[in-house]
Motif scaffolding. Structure first.
Motif, short mmCIF file in Angstrom:
data_model
loop_
_atom_site.label_atom_id
_atom_site.label_comp_id
_atom_site.label_asym_id
_atom_site.label_seq_id
_atom_site.Cartn_x
_atom_site.Cartn_y
_atom_site.Cartn_z
N PHE A 165 0.82 -1.21 0.00
CA PHE A 165 0.00 0.00 0.00
C PHE A 165 0.85 1.27 0.00
O PHE A 165 0.42 2.31 -0.49
CB PHE A 165 -0.95 0.01 1.20
N ASP A 166 2.06 1.20 0.56
CA ASP A 166 2.87 2.42 0.61
C ASP A 166 3.50 2.77 -0.73
O ASP A 166 4.16 3.79 -0.86
CB ASP A 166 3.95 2.31 1.70
N MET A 214 -6.81 0.86 -5.51
CA MET A 214 -6.36 0.67 -4.12
C MET A 214 -6.26 2.04 -3.47
O MET A 214 -5.98 3.04 -4.14
CB MET A 214 -4.99 -0.03 -4.08
N GLN A 215 -6.46 2.10 -2.15
CA GLN A 215 -6.38 3.39 -1.45
C GLN A 215 -6.06 3.18 0.02
O GLN A 215 -6.45 2.18 0.62
CB GLN A 215 -7.68 4.17 -1.60
N VAL A 216 -5.34 4.16 0.58
CA VAL A 216 -5.02 4.17 2.01
C VAL A 216 -5.85 5.28 2.67
O VAL A 216 -5.92 6.40 2.17
CB VAL A 216 -3.52 4.43 2.25
N ILE A 217 -6.47 4.96 3.81
CA ILE A 217 -7.26 5.93 4.57
C ILE A 217 -6.73 5.98 6.00
O ILE A 217 -6.55 4.93 6.64
CB ILE A 217 -8.76 5.56 4.57
N ALA A 258 -13.80 -4.04 -7.11
CA ALA A 258 -13.89 -3.54 -5.74
C ALA A 258 -12.62 -2.75 -5.39
O ALA A 258 -11.52 -3.12 -5.80
CB ALA A 258 -14.07 -4.69 -4.77
N LEU A 259 -12.79 -1.68 -4.64
CA LEU A 259 -11.66 -0.87 -4.20
C LEU A 259 -11.03 -1.52 -2.98
O LEU A 259 -11.70 -1.75 -1.97
CB LEU A 259 -12.14 0.55 -3.87
N TRP A 260 -9.73 -1.82 -3.07
CA TRP A 260 -9.01 -2.42 -1.95
C TRP A 260 -8.54 -1.31 -1.01
O TRP A 260 -7.95 -0.32 -1.44
CB TRP A 260 -7.80 -3.20 -2.44
N LEU A 261 -8.77 -1.51 0.29
CA LEU A 261 -8.48 -0.46 1.26
C LEU A 261 -7.48 -0.91 2.33
O LEU A 261 -7.51 -2.05 2.80
CB LEU A 261 -9.76 -0.01 1.97
N SER A 262 -6.62 0.04 2.71
CA SER A 262 -5.81 -0.08 3.91
C SER A 262 -6.26 1.03 4.84
O SER A 262 -6.21 2.21 4.49
CB SER A 262 -4.32 0.07 3.59
N ILE A 263 -6.73 0.68 6.03
CA ILE A 263 -7.27 1.67 6.96
C ILE A 263 -6.42 1.71 8.22
O ILE A 263 -6.15 0.67 8.83
CB ILE A 263 -8.74 1.35 7.31
N GLU A 264 -6.00 2.91 8.58
CA GLU A 264 -5.20 3.10 9.78
C GLU A 264 -5.95 4.03 10.73
O GLU A 264 -6.18 5.19 10.40
CB GLU A 264 -3.83 3.69 9.44
N LEU A 281 -8.51 -4.76 3.13
CA LEU A 281 -7.47 -5.77 3.17
C LEU A 281 -6.55 -5.61 4.38
O LEU A 281 -5.91 -6.56 4.80
CB LEU A 281 -6.63 -5.72 1.88
N GLN A 282 -6.53 -4.40 4.90
CA GLN A 282 -5.60 -4.12 5.99
C GLN A 282 -6.24 -3.13 6.96
O GLN A 282 -6.74 -2.09 6.55
CB GLN A 282 -4.31 -3.52 5.40
N LEU A 283 -6.25 -3.49 8.24
CA LEU A 283 -6.80 -2.61 9.27
C LEU A 283 -5.77 -2.50 10.39
O LEU A 283 -5.42 -3.49 11.04
CB LEU A 283 -8.11 -3.16 9.81
#
Length: 409
Positions: A252-253, A285-288, A309-315, A341-343
């Motif tokens: 994601f980075d 893909m997107q990071v939030i 589908a939009l893949w998400l990494s949420i922090e 995908l990532q929390l």
């Protein structure tokens, strides 16, 4: 002479829980169109063609089909091994693929001359000389000596790698003199050069104990096509030493940098231009990041109308502990074309925001867990190395069977 520089395809990668097969297929189809439109004479893959030493069957099929399709376009292909690639896996089809205008370099050779390739232009005439250097393992270029300190081993390894490049460069110069033409001399490499920016998906596997190779130790090549770093970039401020980066985001980075290939052109035996060719996004893909309230607001603003589908990494930022965080986030995206995908949590300590980067099983791929366990063992002799290869092959077969069952279910 026009050359396309790419690297780090990582065919067969599973991104947390998701296969990248569709993305890689879309990339390869797009790439074949670019080879034709850009009138490319030769394509270089500078290491890490596969994501593991025992890639799944669909990844091998993608690769083999690509070789056949590229050959039909009259474009020469050079494949270099990276640290993720298996010498045996790449080498097994080497002679067969040579009949399809493809040269595979799975390891450093005892005969340096075998790593010299002549790249031909559209007329079939010699257009460049390539010093084809794959990922270098310490045993490829040096012998260990008892009593050496860590710093001494690192220095000796750097000197051995520099000597290997210098020997190849001298042989290339001699080969160039045998041609009645001024041919550029190109080199490849799969390593970390000093001063580059890495990403999370680049594992800390360098060349033995050598963390970074000084670019000043490269001979005076006209162009150096590097792999291993997934962000496209120049080395230092040079124009001719480049990383092409990976064609799709492998973590994601990496979303902050445009993925690209490099079109390298030579005129009159000299480098005339290096032009980036931007690669389309094949999987959104997107990071939030932010507090729970801000994350909810950002999720509401997302466009989820795309087919994929939009893949998400949420922090989630903040000190408050929420035992039902997973359920709250899941409720926010219910019924929408979004996949988390990532929390992760980010917590503050002593007034400074410090992100905890704890590794959890949901963030690891099965083969990464397996490789972490293998790393605890020592494989030195030929029998032990063969045993390691059998273990990797067996694990890959089991993993493929499980994935096939999941797909059928």
């Amino acid at each position: 002479m026009r050359i396309l520089h790419t690297s780090d395809w990582h065919l067969g990668q599973y991104f947390i829980t998701k296969s990248r097969a569709a993305e890689h297929q879309a990339f390869i189809s797009w790439l074949l169109c670019q080879v034709s439109e850009q009138e490319i004479d030769a394509l270089i893959i500078a290491g890490d063609l596969f994501d593991t030493g025992a890639p799944p069957s669909y990844a091998r099929e993608l690769y083999n089909r690509f070789v056949v399709d590229l050959n039909r376009l009259g474009c020469q292909l050079v494949v270099l091994a990276g640290n993720h690639d298996s010498v045996a896996t790449l080498g097994e089809s080497r002679e067969l693929l040579a009949c399809l205008n493809t040269q595979v370099i799975p390891k450093v050779s005892d005969d340096p001359g075998s790593q010299l390739l002549v790249l031909k232009d559209a007329r079939g005439e010699p257009g460049a000389i390539l010093c084809a250097v794959p990922y270098i393992r310490p045993r490829d270029v040096m012998k260990s000596r008892a009593g050496e300190s860590g710093d001494e081993k690192q220095q000796a390894l750097g000197e051995a790698i520099a000597e290997h490049y210098q020997r190849l460069y001298q042989l290339a110069q001699e080969l160039r003199e045998s041609y009645d033409a001024s041919l550029p001399i190109i080199a490849t490499g799969h390593l970390t050069a000093m001063g580059v920016s890495c990403s999370e998906s680049v594992r800390d596997i360098y060349v033995g104990t050598l963390e970074a190779f000084p670019a000043s130790l490269f001979p005076a090549f006209d162009y150096i096509a590097l792999g291993h770093i997934h962000r496209p970039q120049r080395v230092g401020k040079t124009e001719h030493i480049r990383y092409s980066g990976s064609p799709i985001p492998l973590s994601f980075d990496e979303l902050g940098s445009q993925k690209q290939l490099l079109v390298v052109e030579f005129t009159g035996g000299k480098l005339s231009s290096v032009e980036p060719l931007n690669i389309p996004c094949f999987q959104p893909m997107q990071v939030i990041r932010g507090s729970l309230a801000k994350i909810e607001h950002q999720l509401e603003a997302l466009d989820d109308s795309a087919e994929l589908a939009l893949w998400l990494s949420i922090e989630v930022q903040g000190q408050e502990y929420l035992h039902d965080l997973q359920q709250r986030i899941s409720a926010m995206i219910h019924g929408r074309n979004l996949e988390i995908l990532q929390l992760r949590r980010a917590r503050e300590r002593s007034g400074l925001a410090l992100q905890q980067t704890k590794e959890v099983l949901t963030e690891l791929k099965p083969h990464e867990v397996f490789e972490k366990r293998l790393a605890l063992e020592s494989f030195e002799t030929e029998d032990e190395l063969r045993r390691r290869e059998r273990l990797c092959h067996t694990f890959s077969q089991i993993l493929n069977q499980l994935e096939s069952r999941e797909e059928r279910a």
